[in-house]
Design an enzyme around this catalytic site. Structure first.
Site, PDB file in Angstrom:
ATOM      1  N   TYR A   1       0.848  -1.187   0.000  1.00  0.00           N
ATOM      2  CA  TYR A   1       0.000   0.000   0.000  1.00  0.00           C
ATOM      3  C   TYR A   1       0.884   1.237   0.000  1.00  0.00           C
ATOM      4  O   TYR A   1       1.754   1.389   0.841  1.00  0.00           O
ATOM      5  CB  TYR A   1      -0.916   0.033   1.222  1.00  0.00           C
ATOM      6  CG  TYR A   1      -1.960   1.125   1.079  1.00  0.00           C
ATOM      7  CD1 TYR A   1      -3.221   0.852   0.571  1.00  0.00           C
ATOM      8  CD2 TYR A   1      -1.666   2.447   1.403  1.00  0.00           C
ATOM      9  CE1 TYR A   1      -4.167   1.850   0.392  1.00  0.00           C
ATOM     10  CE2 TYR A   1      -2.605   3.457   1.219  1.00  0.00           C
ATOM     11  CZ  TYR A   1      -3.853   3.146   0.717  1.00  0.00           C
ATOM     12  OH  TYR A   1      -4.777   4.145   0.529  1.00  0.00           O
TER      13      TYR A   1
ATOM     14  N   ASP B   1      16.173   7.554   6.135  1.00  0.00           N
ATOM     15  CA  ASP B   1      14.876   7.577   5.459  1.00  0.00           C
ATOM     16  C   ASP B   1      15.007   7.267   3.973  1.00  0.00           C
ATOM     17  O   ASP B   1      14.107   6.699   3.364  1.00  0.00           O
ATOM     18  CB  ASP B   1      14.230   8.962   5.595  1.00  0.00           C
ATOM     19  CG  ASP B   1      13.671   9.203   6.986  1.00  0.00           C
ATOM     20  OD1 ASP B   1      13.522   8.219   7.736  1.00  0.00           O
ATOM     21  OD2 ASP B   1      13.387  10.367   7.321  1.00  0.00           O
TER      22      ASP B   1
ATOM     23  N   GLU C   1      11.068   5.043  17.571  1.00  0.00           N
ATOM     24  CA  GLU C   1      11.233   4.599  16.191  1.00  0.00           C
ATOM     25  C   GLU C   1      12.655   4.916  15.714  1.00  0.00           C
ATOM     26  O   GLU C   1      13.355   4.062  15.185  1.00  0.00           O
ATOM     27  CB  GLU C   1      10.198   5.328  15.324  1.00  0.00           C
ATOM     28  CG  GLU C   1      10.188   4.908  13.877  1.00  0.00           C
ATOM     29  CD  GLU C   1       9.247   5.778  13.051  1.00  0.00           C
ATOM     30  OE1 GLU C   1       8.763   6.822  13.561  1.00  0.00           O
ATOM     31  OE2 GLU C   1       9.010   5.425  11.879  1.00  0.00           O
ATOM     32  N   HIS C   2      13.083   6.158  15.898  1.00  0.00           N
ATOM     33  CA  HIS C   2      14.433   6.597  15.527  1.00  0.00           C
ATOM     34  C   HIS C   2      15.180   7.032  16.775  1.00  0.00           C
ATOM     35  O   HIS C   2      14.667   7.831  17.550  1.00  0.00           O
ATOM     36  CB  HIS C   2      14.386   7.801  14.591  1.00  0.00           C
ATOM     37  CG  HIS C   2      13.537   7.600  13.378  1.00  0.00           C
ATOM     38  ND1 HIS C   2      12.223   8.013  13.320  1.00  0.00           N
ATOM     39  CD2 HIS C   2      13.811   7.038  12.176  1.00  0.00           C
ATOM     40  CE1 HIS C   2      11.722   7.714  12.124  1.00  0.00           C
ATOM     41  NE2 HIS C   2      12.659   7.114  11.415  1.00  0.00           N
TER      42      HIS C   2
ATOM     43  N   SER D   1       4.864   8.652  14.849  1.00  0.00           N
ATOM     44  CA  SER D   1       6.276   8.268  14.890  1.00  0.00           C
ATOM     45  C   SER D   1       7.073   9.222  15.773  1.00  0.00           C
ATOM     46  O   SER D   1       6.594  10.269  16.170  1.00  0.00           O
ATOM     47  CB  SER D   1       6.831   8.262  13.476  1.00  0.00           C
ATOM     48  OG  SER D   1       6.794   9.565  12.949  1.00  0.00           O
TER      49      SER D   1
ATOM     50  N   HIS E   1      -3.086 -39.892  19.398  1.00  0.00           N
ATOM     51  CA  HIS E   1      -1.686 -39.507  19.238  1.00  0.00           C
ATOM     52  C   HIS E   1      -0.790 -40.645  19.731  1.00  0.00           C
ATOM     53  O   HIS E   1       0.170 -41.031  19.065  1.00  0.00           O
ATOM     54  CB  HIS E   1      -1.379 -38.237  20.042  1.00  0.00           C
ATOM     55  CG  HIS E   1      -1.841 -36.960  19.394  1.00  0.00           C
ATOM     56  ND1 HIS E   1      -3.168 -36.677  19.160  1.00  0.00           N
ATOM     57  CD2 HIS E   1      -1.144 -35.888  18.926  1.00  0.00           C
ATOM     58  CE1 HIS E   1      -3.265 -35.486  18.589  1.00  0.00           C
ATOM     59  NE2 HIS E   1      -2.046 -34.982  18.427  1.00  0.00           N
TER      60      HIS E   1
ATOM     61  N   GLU F   1      -2.131 -36.074  28.325  1.00  0.00           N
ATOM     62  CA  GLU F   1      -2.948 -35.005  27.741  1.00  0.00           C
ATOM     63  C   GLU F   1      -4.303 -35.540  27.252  1.00  0.00           C
ATOM     64  O   GLU F   1      -5.103 -34.779  26.707  1.00  0.00           O
ATOM     65  CB  GLU F   1      -2.195 -34.330  26.590  1.00  0.00           C
ATOM     66  CG  GLU F   1      -0.952 -33.572  27.059  1.00  0.00           C
ATOM     67  CD  GLU F   1      -0.332 -32.681  25.992  1.00  0.00           C
ATOM     68  OE1 GLU F   1      -0.743 -32.780  24.823  1.00  0.00           O
ATOM     69  OE2 GLU F   1       0.547 -31.882  26.340  1.00  0.00           O
TER      70      GLU F   1
ATOM     71  N   GLN G   1      11.738  15.318  11.862  1.00  0.00           N
ATOM     72  CA  GLN G   1      10.707  14.397  12.338  1.00  0.00           C
ATOM     73  C   GLN G   1       9.390  15.144  12.537  1.00  0.00           C
ATOM     74  O   GLN G   1       8.322  14.664  12.160  1.00  0.00           O
ATOM     75  CB  GLN G   1      11.168  13.748  13.653  1.00  0.00           C
ATOM     76  CG  GLN G   1      10.172  12.774  14.267  1.00  0.00           C
ATOM     77  CD  GLN G   1       9.911  11.601  13.356  1.00  0.00           C
ATOM     78  OE1 GLN G   1      10.763  11.232  12.551  1.00  0.00           O
ATOM     79  NE2 GLN G   1       8.725  11.011  13.446  1.00  0.00           N
TER      80      GLN G   1
ATOM     81  N   GLN H   1     -10.868  -0.165   0.728  1.00  0.00           N
ATOM     82  CA  GLN H   1     -11.260  -0.998  -0.418  1.00  0.00           C
ATOM     83  C   GLN H   1     -10.036  -1.649  -1.074  1.00  0.00           C
ATOM     84  O   GLN H   1     -10.118  -2.784  -1.560  1.00  0.00           O
ATOM     85  CB  GLN H   1     -12.083  -0.186  -1.442  1.00  0.00           C
ATOM     86  CG  GLN H   1     -11.395   1.020  -2.060  1.00  0.00           C
ATOM     87  CD  GLN H   1     -11.567   2.295  -1.221  1.00  0.00           C
ATOM     88  OE1 GLN H   1     -11.791   2.241  -0.002  1.00  0.00           O
ATOM     89  NE2 GLN H   1     -11.422   3.451  -1.851  1.00  0.00           N
TER      90      GLN H   1
ATOM     91  N   HIS I   1       6.619  15.756   9.765  1.00  0.00           N
ATOM     92  CA  HIS I   1       5.754  14.686   9.258  1.00  0.00           C
ATOM     93  C   HIS I   1       4.296  14.896   9.648  1.00  0.00           C
ATOM     94  O   HIS I   1       3.386  14.631   8.873  1.00  0.00           O
ATOM     95  CB  HIS I   1       6.187  13.324   9.830  1.00  0.00           C
ATOM     96  CG  HIS I   1       7.250  12.650   9.017  1.00  0.00           C
ATOM     97  ND1 HIS I   1       7.051  12.297   7.715  1.00  0.00           N
ATOM     98  CD2 HIS I   1       8.509  12.261   9.314  1.00  0.00           C
ATOM     99  CE1 HIS I   1       8.150  11.720   7.242  1.00  0.00           C
ATOM    100  NE2 HIS I   1       9.050  11.700   8.193  1.00  0.00           N
TER     101      HIS I   1
END
Lengths: 425, 425
Positions: free
Chosen positions: B124, B356, B322-323, B232, B415, B410, B254, B186, B257
């Site tokens: 995506y 990045d 994250e960073h 982030s 088995h 068990e 950062q 979708q 964003h």
């Protein structure tokens, strides 16, 4: 057990798309439980335990005395078996441990991948009749080998407030740090968000009922989880070299788990198919869990006759079975043709039950076709990676303009500026 | 940007438990979209595209002519930058490729782990203004290296029915097999379950808005997904050896964003803290995305003064950013103290923006503290493992009784029987 052609099988089993059912009522109940545990902590845990498990508990943590009591109830045979299983599971999983690595590039560049264990993990172990000490070993041992700092276990208490002694002994053997007497969605909520008594964990693994599976799906993202398990399956590919009584026994060992379990044999030999059919019928008569097995075999059990092994393997790769047994001549040579399967058992003396308990590889396997995109539980599930980046001033100059160009193309000019400010005059 | 002590910071930011918000209205909408796509296929995709993207499409697949058109719009600089980025991302990710392995044990036992690529994957890529060619590279290159058979990409079309040309060129460069002009929930439904035009995939990766994130959570289990991304963050640990203008630029990169992004500097030096504060204020004035940055820094940006690096690292491990940039003396020596971080950047010349776009490691990183339990996107995300088990008749005899004991404990007697039937007389 019916013998069908591949065409007939395909017609009967038009592939559904996705095994998950959306059930808003269930989700509402599960989310209600999660929210209540987040708000009311231990109090909520005790109330749910009274409601769902029918027992009122003062203390949610299994005491040293309870462990001692459990140990006393073990037979020598069970203790030996468990010990052997632990050794073999440990030996295999040791091989999975990933190492950190570094590479060097021009002008002093150093890049790498640091691998570290999760700080903590929570293992869900079902209670009641389905109390499986093997599940404890298969979840806790890889976590231990990964180096997880704290391994917690949750399991619903029995009506008398105790936990199945086999499960407790397995927990102690595998190095579990704390066992909580909590089950259901409330146990998952407690592990994901913490309460006064239960410390939050980073990842939750282990099988459970619909409530547990759904709760795991909801908390996923706030903590890590292992796969969501659906009904499980075995597929045996057999030719004339396979022993019908072995294959029949293996199919039944899968079928006894659950009416929804799937046991399929794909064979190139009509002689074998008929012998297998007779053997299955005979063995069902002798089975303790006859009703479950009968239902499972009638609904989902099939012997599929194919012309070639190629055709069989194509079927296997589409099914992506949890367990695959290759009971054909020179099974090792067929391995390259298998792309999708959780565990692959080779030859006449590698039955699924061997893998469930003793061989070493994990018995927590991707079910319902998810082997096409996921892996057995392993040490890698209890570790995570961090990227390492070290550039020198000189190395950065070589790529500075390229980074600035792409950053500007993306409209991220502060990104570009953070490179610009480091450019040599 | 405010300078605070660790105590003040902790008071202001009492750790929430979990970043996911339950939003039943959103979920109902998302599930409605998923169900409609499952039922009506392409027709539903076209209707949603008209509704949400404001464009009526005849054909959902990007044509060779459209790729050609996009190529023509590229500057030479962009092409060079993209090519360099591809080379470096490829070089790093090649190191991640896992190999199958086997071990031998006594009496002919052979155990192993077979590693195979996923058959197919869907990426995506967000559209509109936030069209990031770097995202295409970071998702498609590891899939390609893993050996994934079919790499599909979905991205919402612009109002004129085209796709951002930088994104198309990156897709071609990275080896994407097909690009669909579909976005939102979708697109996720189409990838997870398939339609007349869109072939189902095994795993869906890549960032997206709230609809996309929620849809991924719902289809998870029927297909694999990468992590669910939250806001982030960057955390810079700095001492007197750090350059304030560098650190300020990195924090702003950062912050640009998203208003919800977090930019934090933890430092042992009050002199540095004050210099940084001034530098941040000055750089904000010059920034193109000033409003976003200002909001983000005011809400979530802090300079935290600590006494020791030890204290700083404890904070980092709890935040699991994250960073992480270690801009301290001898940063490499501090690495062993970092347990939880998505990517770790060492020294003054390794800014986040380098990672990045260009350094090589993946920029798809675990956000919102999930670095405590998950990893950067990598080649391992596009491969799966199968366990291999081969026992000989002789080897099985050694463990037969142990397996039978545990299986009986068990209650799984079928088995036990599948082992019993193989016991030597």
């Amino acid at each position: 057990m019916r013998i069908v052609t591949m065409e007939q099988y395909s017609l009967e089993n038009k592939q559904g798309n996705g095994f998950q059912q959306n059930d808003f009522e269930l989700d509402k109940t599960v989310l209600g439980i999660i929210e209540t545990v987040r708000e009311q902590g231990d109090q909520a845990l005790k109330e749910y335990t009274e409601k769902f498990d029918g027992v009122s508990l003062e203390d949610l943590i299994v005491t040293p005395e309870e462990f001692e009591q459990a140990q006393k109830q073990m037979t020598e045979e069970f203790r030996t078996g468990l010990q052997k299983a632990k050794e073999r599971i440990t030996a295999f999983h040791e091989e999975q441990k990933e190492k950190s690595w570094f590479i060097q590039q021009e002008k002093g560049i150093l890049l790498g991948q640091q691998v570290t264990p999760l700080d903590s993990v929570g293992i869900y172990v079902p209670g009641g009749k389905a109390a499986y000490p093997s599940t404890v070993l298969m979840n806790a041992i890889p976590a231990k080998i990964a180096g997880v700092g704290r391994i917690a276990m949750v399991t619903p208490p029995q009506k008398d407030g105790t936990v199945n002694p086999h499960v407790l002994v397995a927990a102690q053997e595998a190095g579990v740090d704390v066992v909580y007497k909590i089950g259901g969605a409330q146990a998952i909520a407690a592990l994901a968000y913490g309460t006064e008594t239960v410390q939050k964990v980073m990842k939750i693994t282990g099988p459970g009922n619909a409530f547990v599976a759904r709760a795991k799906k909801w908390v996923f993202g706030d903590v890590a989880i292992d796969m969501i398990a659906g009904p499980s399956e075995i597929c045996v590919v057999a030719d004339d070299s396979a022993a019908p009584e072995f294959v029949a026994a293996d199919l039944l060992s899968q079928a006894e788990h659950d009416e929804r379990a799937t046991a399929i044999c794909v064979t190139t030999s009509s002689v074998f198919a008929e012998a297998l059919q007779q053997e299955v019928a005979a063995q069902i008569e002798q089975a303790d869990r006859k009703l479950i097995i009968e239902q499972s075999i009638t609904d989902n059990g099939r012997i599929i006759l194919v012309d070639t092994l190629e055709e069989a393997f194509q079927f296997v790769n589409e099914l992506a079975p949890e367990h695959l047994q290759l009971m054909v001549d020179n099974p090792m040579e067929q391995l390259p043709f298998i792309r999708n399967a959780g565990a692959i058992f080779l030859g006449n003396y590698s039955p699924e039950a061997l893998g469930d308990y003793m061989a070493g590889p994990n018995h927590t396997l991707p079910t319902s076709g998810t082997a096409a995109f996921s892996s057995p539980l392993g040490v890698y599930d209890f570790m995570k990676r961090s990227s390492i980046i070290h550039y020198t001033e000189l190395a950065l100059q070589d790529v500075a303009n390229d980074i600035i160009t792409i950053a500007n193309a993306e409209g991220l000019t502060a990104h570009a500026y953070s490179i610009q400010v480091r450019k040599a005059d």
